[in-house]
Scaffold this active site. Structure first.
Site, PDB file in Angstrom:
ATOM      1  N   PRO A 174      89.462  55.119  41.771  1.00  0.00           N
ATOM      2  CA  PRO A 174      88.497  56.225  41.284  1.00  0.00           C
ATOM      3  C   PRO A 174      89.256  57.569  40.639  1.00  0.00           C
ATOM      4  O   PRO A 174      90.488  57.605  40.447  1.00  0.00           O
ATOM      5  CB  PRO A 174      88.333  56.779  42.914  1.00  0.00           C
ATOM      6  CG  PRO A 174      88.520  55.633  43.688  1.00  0.00           C
ATOM      7  CD  PRO A 174      89.537  54.708  42.833  1.00  0.00           C
ATOM      8  N   TYR A 175      88.396  58.352  39.798  1.00  0.00           N
ATOM      9  CA  TYR A 175      88.891  59.561  39.220  1.00  0.00           C
ATOM     10  C   TYR A 175      89.864  59.149  38.439  1.00  0.00           C
ATOM     11  O   TYR A 175      90.755  59.869  38.025  1.00  0.00           O
ATOM     12  CB  TYR A 175      89.613  60.535  40.427  1.00  0.00           C
ATOM     13  CG  TYR A 175      88.716  60.965  41.570  1.00  0.00           C
ATOM     14  CD1 TYR A 175      87.443  61.404  41.318  1.00  0.00           C
ATOM     15  CD2 TYR A 175      89.103  60.497  42.932  1.00  0.00           C
ATOM     16  CE1 TYR A 175      86.646  61.561  42.430  1.00  0.00           C
ATOM     17  CE2 TYR A 175      88.304  60.673  43.696  1.00  0.00           C
ATOM     18  CZ  TYR A 175      87.231  61.287  43.656  1.00  0.00           C
ATOM     19  OH  TYR A 175      86.216  61.413  44.829  1.00  0.00           O
ATOM     20  N   ARG A 176      89.588  58.038  37.593  1.00  0.00           N
ATOM     21  CA  ARG A 176      90.504  57.463  36.283  1.00  0.00           C
ATOM     22  C   ARG A 176      92.134  57.359  36.740  1.00  0.00           C
ATOM     23  O   ARG A 176      92.896  57.428  35.727  1.00  0.00           O
ATOM     24  CB  ARG A 176      90.500  58.696  35.283  1.00  0.00           C
ATOM     25  CG  ARG A 176      89.285  58.783  34.441  1.00  0.00           C
ATOM     26  CD  ARG A 176      89.214  59.582  33.246  1.00  0.00           C
ATOM     27  NE  ARG A 176      89.980  58.747  32.110  1.00  0.00           N
ATOM     28  CZ  ARG A 176      91.316  58.899  31.846  1.00  0.00           C
ATOM     29  NH1 ARG A 176      92.069  59.784  32.365  1.00  0.00           N
ATOM     30  NH2 ARG A 176      91.969  58.275  30.921  1.00  0.00           N
ATOM     31  N   ARG A 177      92.233  57.224  38.059  1.00  0.00           N
ATOM     32  CA  ARG A 177      93.733  56.848  38.429  1.00  0.00           C
ATOM     33  C   ARG A 177      93.858  55.230  38.355  1.00  0.00           C
ATOM     34  O   ARG A 177      94.593  54.953  39.356  1.00  0.00           O
ATOM     35  CB  ARG A 177      94.134  57.375  39.829  1.00  0.00           C
ATOM     36  CG  ARG A 177      93.514  59.055  39.719  1.00  0.00           C
ATOM     37  CD  ARG A 177      94.329  59.931  40.437  1.00  0.00           C
ATOM     38  NE  ARG A 177      93.551  61.261  40.560  1.00  0.00           N
ATOM     39  CZ  ARG A 177      93.103  61.944  41.428  1.00  0.00           C
ATOM     40  NH1 ARG A 177      93.426  61.537  42.355  1.00  0.00           N
ATOM     41  NH2 ARG A 177      92.727  63.073  41.168  1.00  0.00           N
ATOM     42  N   HIS A 178      93.585  54.770  37.232  1.00  0.00           N
ATOM     43  CA  HIS A 178      93.472  53.380  37.132  1.00  0.00           C
ATOM     44  C   HIS A 178      95.112  52.956  36.993  1.00  0.00           C
ATOM     45  O   HIS A 178      95.933  53.708  36.623  1.00  0.00           O
ATOM     46  CB  HIS A 178      92.950  52.986  35.840  1.00  0.00           C
ATOM     47  CG  HIS A 178      91.621  53.554  35.656  1.00  0.00           C
ATOM     48  ND1 HIS A 178      90.455  53.488  36.486  1.00  0.00           N
ATOM     49  CD2 HIS A 178      91.064  54.408  34.562  1.00  0.00           C
ATOM     50  CE1 HIS A 178      89.566  53.977  36.107  1.00  0.00           C
ATOM     51  NE2 HIS A 178      89.893  54.757  34.950  1.00  0.00           N
TER      52      HIS A 178
END
Ligand SMILES: Cc1cc2nc3c(=O)[nH]c(=O)nc-3n(C[C@H](O)[C@H](O)[C@H](O)COP(=O)(O)O)c2cc1C
Length: 199
Positions: A174-178
């Site tokens: 989530p939230y681009r915290r890849h």
């Protein structure tokens, strides 16, 4: 030298592929492969991973007359991508490709369903076609000529083996915290090293 699974990307690849077979509804073994023309123009398409092993790399099959194969004759460097939507995971690899030996190509052809063999036998992959109807006529003609004979592997049909030198595992969060983990193979020692990339 034995490597721990954390530092062995092929162990991670194997476990992700196994999970994809359990989760992904269609073609979990589909991978996009990007090649580059002699003029430096890239093109990309999906192929199916037919077999893989540490020694042989990742093997797919295609026609040596196809656009991708013509590119590979001139430039063996490719990029390859798996994306499993249901797992929100991606693996991108870079490496080189070479044709398999004839025996392997014929074996991979022999284990295909007969109808797929027939299509391969008739198809001039990536060449312009008069019409789908004419292709169907050629199919039926080959079917009646071959009857129940085994279908020979066309000369142009070949396996291709891909050997990666970089492998990046991407886990969607989530939230681009890849999470991105990059493995790079040392050309001299053949050992993999691990690093992390910003999302
Ligand atoms: C899911 C999927 C799997 C495919 N698998 C193969 C394959 O294993 N071999 C193949 O030659 N083409 C396969 N194709 C067709 C290729 O994407 C492509 O149309 C064809 O190989 C011609 O590509 P080229 O003209 O760029 O060489 C597949 C297409 C899709 C969508």
């Amino acid at each position: 030298m034995v490597q721990s699974s954390e530092h062995d990307p092929l162990t991670v690849f194997e476990s992700w592929l196994t999970e994809a077979y359990l989760q992904e509804l269609t073609d979990p073994n589909a991978m996009a492969i990007a090649t580059v023309s002699p003029q430096g123009h890239p093109s990309v398409r999906n192929v199916l991973l037919k077999h893989w092993s540490r020694e042989e790399g990742l093997i797919f099959c295609t026609s040596s007359n196809s656009k991708k194969a013509k590119h590979l004759e001139q430039n063996k460097h490719v990029a390859l991508l798996f994306y499993w939507k249901s797992l929100y995971r991606q693996i991108s690899m870079e490496g080189t490709v070479q044709p398999t030996d004839r025996e392997t190509s014929e074996h991979l052809f022999a284990i295909r369903p007969r109808e797929s063999q027939l299509t391969t036998y008739v198809s001039k992959q990536s060449q312009p076609m008069e019409s789908p109807l004419v292709f169907d006529t050629h199919l039926e003609k080959a079917r009646s000529t071959l009857k129940n004979d085994s279908i020979p592997c066309p000369e142009h049909w070949s396996g291709y083996q891909f050997s990666p030198h970089t492998i990046e595992f991407w886990v969607g969060q989530p939230y681009r915290r890849h999470q991105r983990t990059l493995y790079t193979k040392d050309a001299h020692s053949q050992q993999w090293s691990q690093s992390f990339l910003h999302p």
